[in-house]
Design a protein around this motif. Structure first.
Motif, PDB file in Angstrom:
ATOM      1  N   THR A  65       0.840  -1.200   0.000  1.00 31.12           N
ATOM      2  CA  THR A  65       0.000   0.000   0.000  1.00 31.12           C
ATOM      3  C   THR A  65       0.873   1.247   0.000  1.00 31.12           C
ATOM      4  O   THR A  65       0.614   2.212  -0.729  1.00 31.12           O
ATOM      5  N   CYS A  66       1.922   1.216   0.815  1.00 30.25           N
ATOM      6  CA  CYS A  66       2.823   2.370   0.912  1.00 30.25           C
ATOM      7  C   CYS A  66       3.711   2.493  -0.319  1.00 30.25           C
ATOM      8  O   CYS A  66       3.859   3.577  -0.890  1.00 30.25           O
ATOM      9  N   ALA A  67       4.309   1.378  -0.745  1.00 28.71           N
ATOM     10  CA  ALA A  67       5.312   1.429  -1.806  1.00 28.71           C
ATOM     11  C   ALA A  67       4.716   1.650  -3.188  1.00 28.71           C
ATOM     12  O   ALA A  67       5.378   2.208  -4.067  1.00 28.71           O
ATOM     13  N   LEU A  68       3.469   1.210  -3.399  1.00 34.69           N
ATOM     14  CA  LEU A  68       2.864   1.285  -4.723  1.00 34.69           C
ATOM     15  C   LEU A  68       1.797   2.362  -4.838  1.00 34.69           C
ATOM     16  O   LEU A  68       1.169   2.507  -5.881  1.00 34.69           O
ATOM     17  N   GLY A  69       1.567   3.112  -3.767  1.00 32.15           N
ATOM     18  CA  GLY A  69       0.547   4.154  -3.796  1.00 32.15           C
ATOM     19  C   GLY A  69       0.875   5.255  -4.791  1.00 32.15           C
ATOM     20  O   GLY A  69       2.031   5.424  -5.207  1.00 32.15           O
ATOM     21  N   GLU A  70      -0.127   6.013  -5.142  1.00 31.45           N
ATOM     22  CA  GLU A  70       0.038   7.052  -6.152  1.00 31.45           C
ATOM     23  C   GLU A  70       1.074   8.100  -5.756  1.00 31.45           C
ATOM     24  O   GLU A  70       1.773   8.649  -6.601  1.00 31.45           O
ATOM     25  N   ALA A  71       1.170   8.383  -4.446  1.00 30.73           N
ATOM     26  CA  ALA A  71       2.084   9.430  -3.992  1.00 30.73           C
ATOM     27  C   ALA A  71       3.506   8.906  -3.751  1.00 30.73           C
ATOM     28  O   ALA A  71       4.394   9.657  -3.388  1.00 30.73           O
ATOM     29  N   SER A  72       3.720   7.600  -3.965  1.00 28.54           N
ATOM     30  CA  SER A  72       5.010   6.998  -3.675  1.00 28.54           C
ATOM     31  C   SER A  72       5.915   6.996  -4.902  1.00 28.54           C
ATOM     32  O   SER A  72       5.452   6.876  -6.032  1.00 28.54           O
ATOM     33  N   SER A  73       7.207   7.122  -4.662  1.00 30.20           N
ATOM     34  CA  SER A  73       8.170   7.038  -5.741  1.00 30.20           C
ATOM     35  C   SER A  73       8.342   5.582  -6.162  1.00 30.20           C
ATOM     36  O   SER A  73       8.376   4.682  -5.327  1.00 30.20           O
ATOM     37  N   SER A  74       8.469   5.358  -7.466  1.00 29.51           N
ATOM     38  CA  SER A  74       8.680   3.994  -7.956  1.00 29.51           C
ATOM     39  C   SER A  74      10.001   3.428  -7.445  1.00 29.51           C
ATOM     40  O   SER A  74      10.183   2.209  -7.402  1.00 29.51           O
ATOM     41  N   THR A  75      10.923   4.312  -7.029  1.00 27.27           N
ATOM     42  CA  THR A  75      12.242   3.866  -6.571  1.00 27.27           C
ATOM     43  C   THR A  75      12.134   2.933  -5.374  1.00 27.27           C
ATOM     44  O   THR A  75      12.924   1.986  -5.236  1.00 27.27           O
ATOM     45  N   MET A  76      11.162   3.175  -4.492  1.00 20.99           N
ATOM     46  CA  MET A  76      11.022   2.339  -3.302  1.00 20.99           C
ATOM     47  C   MET A  76      10.704   0.901  -3.688  1.00 20.99           C
ATOM     48  O   MET A  76      11.347  -0.045  -3.219  1.00 20.99           O
ATOM     49  N   ALA A  77       9.702   0.716  -4.535  1.00 19.56           N
ATOM     50  CA  ALA A  77       9.321  -0.631  -4.947  1.00 19.56           C
ATOM     51  C   ALA A  77      10.419  -1.285  -5.775  1.00 19.56           C
ATOM     52  O   ALA A  77      10.722  -2.474  -5.605  1.00 19.56           O
ATOM     53  N   LEU A  78      11.030  -0.524  -6.676  1.00 17.51           N
ATOM     54  CA  LEU A  78      12.082  -1.080  -7.516  1.00 17.51           C
ATOM     55  C   LEU A  78      13.276  -1.528  -6.681  1.00 17.51           C
ATOM     56  O   LEU A  78      13.914  -2.541  -6.981  1.00 17.51           O
ATOM     57  N   THR A  79      13.579  -0.772  -5.636  1.00 18.65           N
ATOM     58  CA  THR A  79      14.668  -1.173  -4.742  1.00 18.65           C
ATOM     59  C   THR A  79      14.330  -2.490  -4.056  1.00 18.65           C
ATOM     60  O   THR A  79      15.164  -3.400  -3.984  1.00 18.65           O
ATOM     61  N   ALA A  80      13.100  -2.601  -3.555  1.00 14.76           N
ATOM     62  CA  ALA A  80      12.673  -3.834  -2.875  1.00 14.76           C
ATOM     63  C   ALA A  80      12.693  -5.028  -3.815  1.00 14.76           C
ATOM     64  O   ALA A  80      12.948  -6.156  -3.387  1.00 14.76           O
ATOM     65  N   TRP A  81      12.455  -4.788  -5.097  1.00 16.84           N
ATOM     66  CA  TRP A  81      12.429  -5.869  -6.091  1.00 16.84           C
ATOM     67  C   TRP A  81      13.794  -6.159  -6.690  1.00 16.84           C
ATOM     68  O   TRP A  81      13.919  -6.973  -7.597  1.00 16.84           O
ATOM     69  N   GLY A  82      14.834  -5.489  -6.219  1.00 20.79           N
ATOM     70  CA  GLY A  82      16.190  -5.800  -6.664  1.00 20.79           C
ATOM     71  C   GLY A  82      16.632  -5.120  -7.931  1.00 20.79           C
ATOM     72  O   GLY A  82      17.635  -5.521  -8.537  1.00 20.79           O
ATOM     73  N   ALA A  83      15.937  -4.063  -8.351  1.00 17.82           N
ATOM     74  CA  ALA A  83      16.269  -3.399  -9.605  1.00 17.82           C
ATOM     75  C   ALA A  83      17.630  -2.708  -9.582  1.00 17.82           C
ATOM     76  O   ALA A  83      18.192  -2.422 -10.640  1.00 17.82           O
ATOM     77  N   PHE A  84      18.145  -2.443  -8.375  1.00 20.42           N
ATOM     78  CA  PHE A  84      19.425  -1.749  -8.250  1.00 20.42           C
ATOM     79  C   PHE A  84      20.433  -2.601  -7.479  1.00 20.42           C
ATOM     80  O   PHE A  84      21.295  -2.067  -6.791  1.00 20.42           O
ATOM     81  N   GLU A  85      20.310  -3.926  -7.601  1.00 24.28           N
ATOM     82  CA  GLU A  85      21.118  -4.851  -6.814  1.00 24.28           C
ATOM     83  C   GLU A  85      21.935  -5.761  -7.737  1.00 24.28           C
ATOM     84  O   GLU A  85      21.591  -6.928  -7.946  1.00 24.28           O
ATOM     85  N   PRO A  86      23.034  -5.252  -8.319  1.00 17.79           N
ATOM     86  CA  PRO A  86      23.792  -6.050  -9.287  1.00 17.79           C
ATOM     87  C   PRO A  86      24.451  -7.289  -8.705  1.00 17.79           C
ATOM     88  O   PRO A  86      24.746  -8.238  -9.442  1.00 17.79           O
ATOM     89  N   ASP A  87      24.712  -7.301  -7.405  1.00 23.77           N
ATOM     90  CA  ASP A  87      25.401  -8.441  -6.804  1.00 23.77           C
ATOM     91  C   ASP A  87      24.514  -9.678  -6.699  1.00 23.77           C
ATOM     92  O   ASP A  87      25.030 -10.795  -6.595  1.00 23.77           O
ATOM     93  N   PHE A  88      23.192  -9.496  -6.728  1.00 27.35           N
ATOM     94  CA  PHE A  88      22.300 -10.628  -6.509  1.00 27.35           C
ATOM     95  C   PHE A  88      21.276 -10.838  -7.628  1.00 27.35           C
ATOM     96  O   PHE A  88      20.707 -11.920  -7.732  1.00 27.35           O
TER      97      PHE A  88
END
Length: 248
Positions: A65-88
């Motif tokens: 609800t927090c990470a995907l809400g309209e007022a939330s930055s996509s960066t939060m969800a993308l970080t949780a999904w590993g979009a910026f995690e090259p090691d894994f």
């Protein structure tokens, strides 16, 4: 993206591969620490198992609800999904999740029924009920199920860790998963991205509770040391290991 959301327990000596958390705990308790207290299932811990199962779904729902809400930055969800995690996370998957984010956002919101205000309210209601029960339990004993640290205490703190966004999960350095995900430590650096207001408000309310301080203390003093959670009676020698990733 790889179809795995929680770690698997792999015991090659018995050819056991367990992906269910409750079953993994029961197996470890029986095989590795039959005389210890950490994994022992009692009437009190089993009562907490039922609460924490519902609590886990509520944490997931509220987190999305927090990470995907309209007022939330996509960066939060993308970080949780590993979009910026090259090691894994492989490059193809990192690129795919970024390109497909609008569709993933809609899909996840539909999966957790986040278009319904009633459903979103039910997640908060469940969180509040379990936190009230935790506060009541800690007013009577040092741990949730009595005088000894047990697996329900560890599960409780682990479930709350993603919602303690500035103090645990996205702290710099991150205390989540022993700090293995470097992108979690970097995401709030320099105030380029702000956590969702709803999540910050929840974290502030949580840390005003005894159970919130209890969970934070476990994360800070126990989680970073792999030996601290071990039971003196637990001497695994069967080659049991953990496989998978904490992507949930």
């Amino acid at each position: 993206m790889r179809g795995r959301s929680v770690p698997w327990l792999v015991d090659r000596a018995s050819s056991s591969i367990i992906g269910n958390s409750d079953e993994a705990i029961a197996y470890v308790g029986a095989v590795c620490a039959p005389e210890g207290t950490l994994c022992r299932r009692t009437r009190a811990t089993m009562a907490w198992e039922a609460k924490l199962n519902a609590f886990g779904h509520a944490v997931q729902g509220f987190g999305y609800t927090c990470a995907l809400g309209e007022a939330s930055s996509s960066t939060m969800a993308l970080t949780a999904w590993g979009a910026f995690e090259p090691d894994f996370v492989p490059l193809v998957e990192r690129l795919a999740v970024r390109l497909l984010y609008p569709f993933l956002q809609i899909g996840m919101m539909a999966t957790f029924r986040l278009f319904s205000q009633d459903i979103k309210g039910s997640y908060r209601h469940t969180l509040a009920l379990v936190l009230d029960d935790a506060d009541a339990a800690l007013a009577k004993s040092p741990h949730l199920a009595g005088n000894e640290l047990t697996y329900v205490d560890i599960a409780f703190a682990s479930l709350l860790a993603p919602l303690m966004v500035t103090t645990v999960c996205l702290a710099d350095p991150s205390k989540y998963a022993n700090g293995r995900f470097g992108s979690f430590s970097r995401v709030l650096r320099g105030n380029r991205v702000a956590p969702p207001k709803l999540m910050l408000e929840f974290e502030q309310e949580l840390l005003s509770r005894p159970c919130g301080q209890y969970a934070l203390n476990l994360c800070e003093t126990r989680r970073g040391n792999r030996g601290c959670f071990s039971d003196p009676a637990a001497t695994p020698s069967r080659g049991i290991r953990e496989s998978g990733t904490d992507d949930e």
